[in-house]
Design a protein around this motif. Structure first.
Motif, PDB file in Angstrom:
ATOM      1  N   THR A  49       0.852  -1.241   0.082  1.00 19.43           N
ATOM      2  CA  THR A  49       0.110  -0.006   0.168  1.00 19.43           C
ATOM      3  C   THR A  49       0.734   1.230   0.011  1.00 19.43           C
ATOM      4  O   THR A  49       0.266   2.348  -0.282  1.00 19.43           O
ATOM      5  CB  THR A  49      -0.982   0.146   1.396  1.00 19.43           C
ATOM      6  OG1 THR A  49      -0.097   0.002   2.481  1.00 19.43           O
ATOM      7  CG2 THR A  49      -1.913  -1.142   1.296  1.00 19.43           C
ATOM      8  N   THR A  50       2.133   1.148   0.309  1.00 18.22           N
ATOM      9  CA  THR A  50       3.061   2.304   0.366  1.00 18.22           C
ATOM     10  C   THR A  50       3.972   2.060  -0.563  1.00 18.22           C
ATOM     11  O   THR A  50       5.184   2.985  -0.443  1.00 18.22           O
ATOM     12  CB  THR A  50       3.507   2.697   1.802  1.00 18.22           C
ATOM     13  OG1 THR A  50       4.376   1.500   2.049  1.00 18.22           O
ATOM     14  CG2 THR A  50       2.366   2.778   2.741  1.00 18.22           C
ATOM     15  N   VAL A  51       4.001   1.212  -1.722  1.00 21.41           N
ATOM     16  CA  VAL A  51       5.116   1.435  -2.693  1.00 21.41           C
ATOM     17  C   VAL A  51       5.135   2.645  -3.399  1.00 21.41           C
ATOM     18  O   VAL A  51       3.968   3.307  -3.785  1.00 21.41           O
ATOM     19  CB  VAL A  51       4.801   0.165  -3.722  1.00 21.41           C
ATOM     20  CG1 VAL A  51       5.429   0.358  -5.049  1.00 21.41           C
ATOM     21  CG2 VAL A  51       4.903  -1.023  -2.993  1.00 21.41           C
ATOM     22  N   GLY A  52       6.142   3.346  -3.688  1.00 18.87           N
ATOM     23  CA  GLY A  52       6.192   4.642  -4.351  1.00 18.87           C
ATOM     24  C   GLY A  52       6.419   5.685  -3.319  1.00 18.87           C
ATOM     25  O   GLY A  52       6.694   6.828  -3.877  1.00 18.87           O
ATOM     26  N   VAL A  53       6.155   5.572  -2.112  1.00 16.94           N
ATOM     27  CA  VAL A  53       6.480   6.179  -0.960  1.00 16.94           C
ATOM     28  C   VAL A  53       7.833   6.133  -0.471  1.00 16.94           C
ATOM     29  O   VAL A  53       8.286   5.182   0.034  1.00 16.94           O
ATOM     30  CB  VAL A  53       5.342   6.388   0.212  1.00 16.94           C
ATOM     31  CG1 VAL A  53       5.797   7.499   1.193  1.00 16.94           C
ATOM     32  CG2 VAL A  53       4.032   6.409  -0.499  1.00 16.94           C
ATOM     33  N   PRO A  54       8.722   7.128  -0.308  1.00 19.17           N
ATOM     34  CA  PRO A  54       9.986   7.030  -0.033  1.00 19.17           C
ATOM     35  C   PRO A  54      10.250   6.135   1.504  1.00 19.17           C
ATOM     36  O   PRO A  54       9.406   6.412   2.345  1.00 19.17           O
ATOM     37  CB  PRO A  54      10.882   8.414   0.204  1.00 19.17           C
ATOM     38  CG  PRO A  54       9.842   8.997  -0.820  1.00 19.17           C
ATOM     39  CD  PRO A  54       8.511   8.483  -0.716  1.00 19.17           C
ATOM     40  N   GLU A  55      11.223   5.379   1.727  1.00 16.48           N
ATOM     41  CA  GLU A  55      11.183   4.638   3.109  1.00 16.48           C
ATOM     42  C   GLU A  55      11.693   5.812   4.216  1.00 16.48           C
ATOM     43  O   GLU A  55      11.098   5.662   5.196  1.00 16.48           O
ATOM     44  CB  GLU A  55      12.627   3.846   2.867  1.00 16.48           C
ATOM     45  CG  GLU A  55      12.329   2.719   1.861  1.00 16.48           C
ATOM     46  CD  GLU A  55      13.531   1.676   1.997  1.00 16.48           C
ATOM     47  OE1 GLU A  55      14.150   1.355   2.880  1.00 16.48           O
ATOM     48  OE2 GLU A  55      13.681   1.040   0.809  1.00 16.48           O
ATOM     49  N   THR A  56      12.182   6.924   3.720  1.00 13.81           N
ATOM     50  CA  THR A  56      12.609   8.058   5.012  1.00 13.81           C
ATOM     51  C   THR A  56      11.387   8.419   5.493  1.00 13.81           C
ATOM     52  O   THR A  56      11.297   8.770   6.618  1.00 13.81           O
ATOM     53  CB  THR A  56      13.292   8.904   4.305  1.00 13.81           C
ATOM     54  OG1 THR A  56      12.590   9.609   3.024  1.00 13.81           O
ATOM     55  CG2 THR A  56      14.795   8.459   3.946  1.00 13.81           C
ATOM     56  N   ALA A  57      10.202   8.267   4.633  1.00 14.65           N
ATOM     57  CA  ALA A  57       8.990   9.082   5.022  1.00 14.65           C
ATOM     58  C   ALA A  57       7.807   7.811   5.766  1.00 14.65           C
ATOM     59  O   ALA A  57       6.789   8.026   6.062  1.00 14.65           O
ATOM     60  CB  ALA A  57       8.038   9.512   4.059  1.00 14.65           C
ATOM     61  N   GLY A  58       8.666   6.536   5.949  1.00 10.38           N
ATOM     62  CA  GLY A  58       7.819   5.404   6.384  1.00 10.38           C
ATOM     63  C   GLY A  58       6.916   4.521   5.318  1.00 10.38           C
ATOM     64  O   GLY A  58       6.403   3.611   5.663  1.00 10.38           O
ATOM     65  N   GLY A  59       7.484   4.738   4.097  1.00  8.30           N
ATOM     66  CA  GLY A  59       6.775   3.976   2.883  1.00  8.30           C
ATOM     67  C   GLY A  59       7.635   2.895   2.711  1.00  8.30           C
ATOM     68  O   GLY A  59       8.653   2.561   3.291  1.00  8.30           O
ATOM     69  N   ALA A  60       7.347   2.046   1.662  1.00  6.40           N
ATOM     70  CA  ALA A  60       7.907   0.972   1.012  1.00  6.40           C
ATOM     71  C   ALA A  60       9.117   1.178   0.116  1.00  6.40           C
ATOM     72  O   ALA A  60       9.936   0.328  -0.215  1.00  6.40           O
ATOM     73  CB  ALA A  60       7.178  -0.073   0.474  1.00  6.40           C
ATOM     74  N   GLY A  61       9.111   2.513  -0.332  1.00  6.83           N
ATOM     75  CA  GLY A  61      10.009   2.848  -1.510  1.00  6.83           C
ATOM     76  C   GLY A  61       9.742   2.412  -2.677  1.00  6.83           C
ATOM     77  O   GLY A  61       8.641   2.125  -2.913  1.00  6.83           O
TER      78      GLY A  61
END
Length: 354
Positions: A49-61
């Motif tokens: 659900t968080t692919v595409g969101v940077p890992e630094t923001a808590g996403g999957a990258g």
């Protein structure tokens, strides 16, 4: 691993995961209840659900192209959960403002919201899964007129229920002196960037659903026999199948081209998104019409999966801007480049950054 191989790997992994959890019974319950926890929980636990969101923001990258690969498969499965809203929309809006994602489903929407004395006032229309979200991520006008990103507890808002044609929650959210959990300055033109991501997300969902409609229709018309031969061999039905295949492929090509052109952790360009949204919105109607023509009365029965998909095609094509709006924007963007830039832009597929 190349970027293209990574996108394929993501697509295959998500397809397998969804196949295990999205069933006709789950879809029926989600349309009744407005939420599908047995779909959301495994997707969220896997990081999908968080692919595409940077890992630094808590996403999957991952890249925008990988995020859209997730959405293609979500569209193909008619997954009744806010995957687009949690990752590509709200998630990236938070990341761009330097904020970390809260846990759980997120959503966002468009409307007019202002900040005054630290509280929010305004209204958002047709917000996807607002009442099921753990938090709303809202782009608001700050006290100085500059945009800010705020995180809001839905329980503090007045939510008016609503559904789209597919039975997915699309709810009005009223904010009356609501105090946000977090507030941060937004990037310049954050509203335009959010609109582009919203349109690209819907184009990717449409591309996935259109592909699945093609598969379902081809299989049915190949199995259905009249006068001693499959109905797919009748010229009239064959014409519908050809049109369906053409439009499904066009939607996929347009959405994928815009997503790939965005690059790693970048934003999709105005021209690319306008083209993808216009093509996908038009294709949605043509694919649905061709499929229902080819399948006849069977296509509208609850026993057949076609209606689940086509109702989403009809719904998604009007969300985050319909075909005419994006086609108009496409024309304006091309015209702004002048006559000398028209052919080089089209022939090289170079998007104009907006």
């Amino acid at each position: 691993m190349s970027a293209a191989d990574s996108v394929v790997e993501v697509r295959e992994a998500v397809a397998d995961l969804l196949a295990d959890h999205v069933t006709p019974a789950v879809l029926e319950a989600a349309e009744r209840d407005g939420w599908a926890p047995t779909v959301w929980e495994p997707l969220h636990a896997s990081g999908v659900t968080t692919v595409g969101v940077p890992e630094t923001a808590g996403g999957a990258g991952g890249s925008v192209a990988e995020a859209c690969a997730v959405l293609e498969e979500a569209g193909a499965a008619a997954a009744p959960v806010p995957v687009a809203e949690t990752g590509l929309l709200a998630g990236r809006l938070l990341a761009a403002a330097g904020l970390t994602l809260p846990d759980g489903p997120l959503t966002t929407g468009r409307g007019t919201v202002t900040v005054h004395d630290g509280a929010l006032t305004g209204r958002l229309e047709r917000v996807a899964w607002a009442s099921a979200a753990a938090r709303l991520v809202v782009l608001a006008d700050g006290p100085d007129g500059e945009p800010v990103v705020v995180v809001v507890d839905p329980a503090a808002c007045t939510i008016t229920p609503g559904r789209n044609l597919a039975g997915e929650p699309r709810e009005a959210v009223e904010l009356d002196a609501v105090v946000p959990d977090v507030t941060a300055a937004a990037r310049p033109a954050a509203g335009d960037a959010l609109a582009r991501r919203g349109a690209l997300a819907r184009a990717a969902l449409i591309a996935g659903a259109a592909r699945r409609v093609r598969e379902v229709t081809v299989a049915y018309t190949g199995e259905r026999v009249q006068f001693g031969r499959p109905v797919s061999r009748f010229p009239a039905v064959a014409d519908h199948l050809v049109r369906l295949a053409e439009q499904a492929e066009m939607a996929a090509m347009a959405a994928r081209a815009a997503a790939v052109a965005a690059g790693e952790q970048d934003e999709p360009a105005a021209l690319d998104v306008a083209a993808a949204a216009a093509v996908a919105s038009e294709a949605a109607g043509l694919v649905a019409a061709a499929a229902h023509q080819a399948t006849g009365a069977m296509g509208v029965t609850r026993e057949f999966s076609l209606g689940v998909l086509t109702r989403r095609l009809w719904s998604w094509r009007d969300e985050w801007g319909a075909e005419r709006a994006w086609a108009t924007r496409l024309g304006h963007t091309l015209a702004a480049g002048g006559p000398d830039a028209l052919w080089p832009t089209l022939s090289r597929g170079v998007g104009v950054r907006g």
